[in-house]
Design a protein around this motif. Sequence first.
Motif, mmCIF file in Angstrom:
data_model
loop_
_atom_site.group_PDB
_atom_site.id
_atom_site.type_symbol
_atom_site.label_atom_id
_atom_site.label_comp_id
_atom_site.label_asym_id
_atom_site.label_seq_id
_atom_site.Cartn_x
_atom_site.Cartn_y
_atom_site.Cartn_z
ATOM 1 N N MET A 1 4.099 -5.791 5.584
ATOM 2 C CA MET A 1 4.081 -7.232 5.347
ATOM 3 C C MET A 1 5.313 -7.654 4.544
ATOM 4 N N ARG A 2 5.813 -8.859 4.827
ATOM 5 C CA ARG A 2 6.938 -9.385 4.024
ATOM 6 C C ARG A 2 6.363 -10.137 2.831
ATOM 7 N N VAL A 3 6.645 -9.615 1.682
ATOM 8 C CA VAL A 3 6.076 -10.169 0.455
ATOM 9 C C VAL A 3 7.164 -10.892 -0.326
ATOM 10 N N ARG A 24 8.515 -1.431 -6.900
ATOM 11 C CA ARG A 24 8.300 -0.017 -6.574
ATOM 12 C C ARG A 24 6.931 0.208 -5.904
ATOM 13 N N VAL A 25 5.893 -0.425 -6.457
ATOM 14 C CA VAL A 25 4.545 -0.242 -5.877
ATOM 15 C C VAL A 25 4.498 -0.793 -4.448
ATOM 16 N N LEU A 26 5.005 -1.995 -4.272
ATOM 17 C CA LEU A 26 4.898 -2.621 -2.939
ATOM 18 C C LEU A 26 5.714 -1.858 -1.899
ATOM 19 N N GLU A 27 6.905 -1.393 -2.280
ATOM 20 C CA GLU A 27 7.735 -0.640 -1.330
ATOM 21 C C GLU A 27 7.115 0.725 -1.036
ATOM 22 N N ARG A 28 6.514 1.334 -2.071
ATOM 23 C CA ARG A 28 5.852 2.625 -1.858
ATOM 24 C C ARG A 28 4.701 2.490 -0.852
ATOM 25 N N ASP A 126 -6.933 2.684 -4.527
ATOM 26 C CA ASP A 126 -6.098 3.784 -5.012
ATOM 27 C C ASP A 126 -4.680 3.593 -4.483
ATOM 28 N N VAL A 127 -3.740 3.386 -5.396
ATOM 29 C CA VAL A 127 -2.346 3.202 -4.958
ATOM 30 C C VAL A 127 -1.492 4.428 -5.258
#
Lengths: 248, 466
Positions: A1-3, A24-28, A126-127
């Motif tokens: 998704m594009r955030v 970092r979290v979103l790209e991971r 869980d991320v």
Amino acid sequence: MRVSLFITCINDSLFPDTGRAVVRVLERLGHQVEFPLAQTCCGQMHHNSGYHDDAVGLVRRFVDTFQDAEAIVIPSTSCTAMVRGQYPYLAKHVAKDEGLLRAVEVMAPRVFEFSEFLTQKLGLSDVGAYYPHRVTYHSSCNSLRSLHLGDGPLTLLRHVSGIDLVELPNNRECCGFGGTFAVKNAETSTAMLTDKMRHILSTGAEICTAGDNSCLMHIGGGLSRQRTGVRTVHLAQILASTAEEPWA
Amino acid sequence: MSASFPTRAADGLRNTQQRRNLAKATNTIRGKTAKVTAELPDWEALREAGKAIKREAHARLDHYLLQLEEMVIKAGGHVHWAADAAEARSIIVRLTKDAGTDQVIKIKSMTTDEIELNPALEEAGIRPYETDLADMIVQMAREKPSHLLVPAIHKNRVEIRDLFRAEMGEHGTGLSDRPPDLTRAARAYLRQKFMETKVAISGANFAVAETGTVGVVESEGNGRMCLTLPQVLISIMGIEKVLPRFDDLSVFLQLLPRAATGERMNPYNSLWTGVHAGDGPREFHLVLLDNGRSKILADEVARETLHCIRCSRCLNVCPVYERAGGHAYDSMYQGPIGAIVTPQLRGLEEAGSLPYASSLCGACHEVCPVKINIPQILVHLRGRVVREGHAGKGEALAMGVAARMFGNQGALDWSLWAGRLGQKLLMRDGALPWLPPPLSGWTLSRDFPALPAESFRDWWQKREEK
């Protein structure tokens, strides 16, 4: 998704680490992050202090910058509450602008607080984070009573491996920040903060986290002044930390 | 102009006895009200119903008030209209004098406090006796109430014993500080007043347009005495208290006790309709008070203020009230509801610091039995404070500068650069332990974080260039 990331003025200028952690979290998790450079501030300070005409200017700026975004993610509970909860008030009662009111109402369902985006939009608990510290979680007022996030942020924390998560007593009570309240009513604000710090210290945690750096700036400022040896860290930074790449 | 909230709150914060009393009392009552509201499966539906009834009553207020007047008169009562406090006072003083007496007994009534009735009665040579236990204590101590429902919440039993010894004549002699002894003394003292006084003055929790019925709920039974024993009963009521139908009471008689005292039902629910030969007062007067209420009704956002049923639940959950105490609000209406009612009744010039006496934490809105969005109204009133020019000049200037800074990305970058340069003078161990006024309030108890060398935006732009 594009955030599309709305970083918020406080994070941009004072807590850039929180923004880097969100990226970092979103790209991971495999998402593409955009950062529209025209963004500045959601207008919360002006709005809550009564400077509503100035706040309307910032509402228009926010709408112009973000109205075409697929999803707007904000690592701040109070700024998210401002955009979703207070923009309609400003458009309707201050700007008296039907077009602006429609624009903010159409945009609202695409505006997410960071933890809310993870748990509710993406359905994650869980991320893949690792954070070997004793942590207590402060539920901000806006998280509880404006955004109704409930246990969402805690669910994310419970799935962090290595974490020693301890419950904060009396955790529904405000820390006493309240924007300019902390300055205009500094003594009452301090009395509220003192009780909040007492509860934090009673947990034996080394870190107090929350989804809002304005609460944490307030709580952390008190903890630092008292030389308590307890610090504050935004939730995003805990979730960004992994065994391979720990976040300080 | 009276002292602002921050100044008065500072006194409350330093009053250690009051801090302890308030923390203990509000904690206890929070637990009780939470329990008895959670046990009703339809509590949320009741709140919605309460709100809907108030909306309906206020949308056609003129109609319901005229209907109420007609029905009260039909049942043998009299109705008086008071546009403001002065008119209400003169009506009540005149009615009392007409009854040929120089003393009255009173049931707890915030509306009579609002119109400052007691000083007006005393000036006219009439001695008012408060009969609610806590109101009596506050009156004897020549103080002001500090809580809507528990007016003497700031006093402990030793203070009350000393007061009774000094003020109650024979009933106070040799009194102990045990609560049963204190209550027994108050009871003996008050019984005498109930028996010898010809005129009673009350407020009203509700009045039903459909039937002309007026209602008062209470816990101590002093109200029932005042409403039934004297020859003349004068009740004063804000115009917003009218309910369309008798059935509407079924909603409010559930909402009010559970939200207020954490009881399932009030111990005494008194409803009366006009007068009845050989039973109760021979004369009944209902005074309908506006005193700024129709102006509140005209404000589309703030009109919800008038839904209030004076349960005081918002005080009991408010972290600001719990610490600053009721006297900080300088009004008979304290806490979150006071912070929106008082400025609207007295004007923002006089009470402009009250809408700012909140961290906007929302605990009040969360529990309000008629769902008044107090934080929204606080922010709305702050907007009026600024628009009507009652904000400080320095603050207005700073907010203007901040608005320009956020209105333009270049200006924001420049400000951050200047800030980083300026903070070098103040920085110690990576934080700012002191800031100049007006920000010095922050550094009273908190360090301020230093601006890092690189903003998020700087980092992002560098990353994009790679």
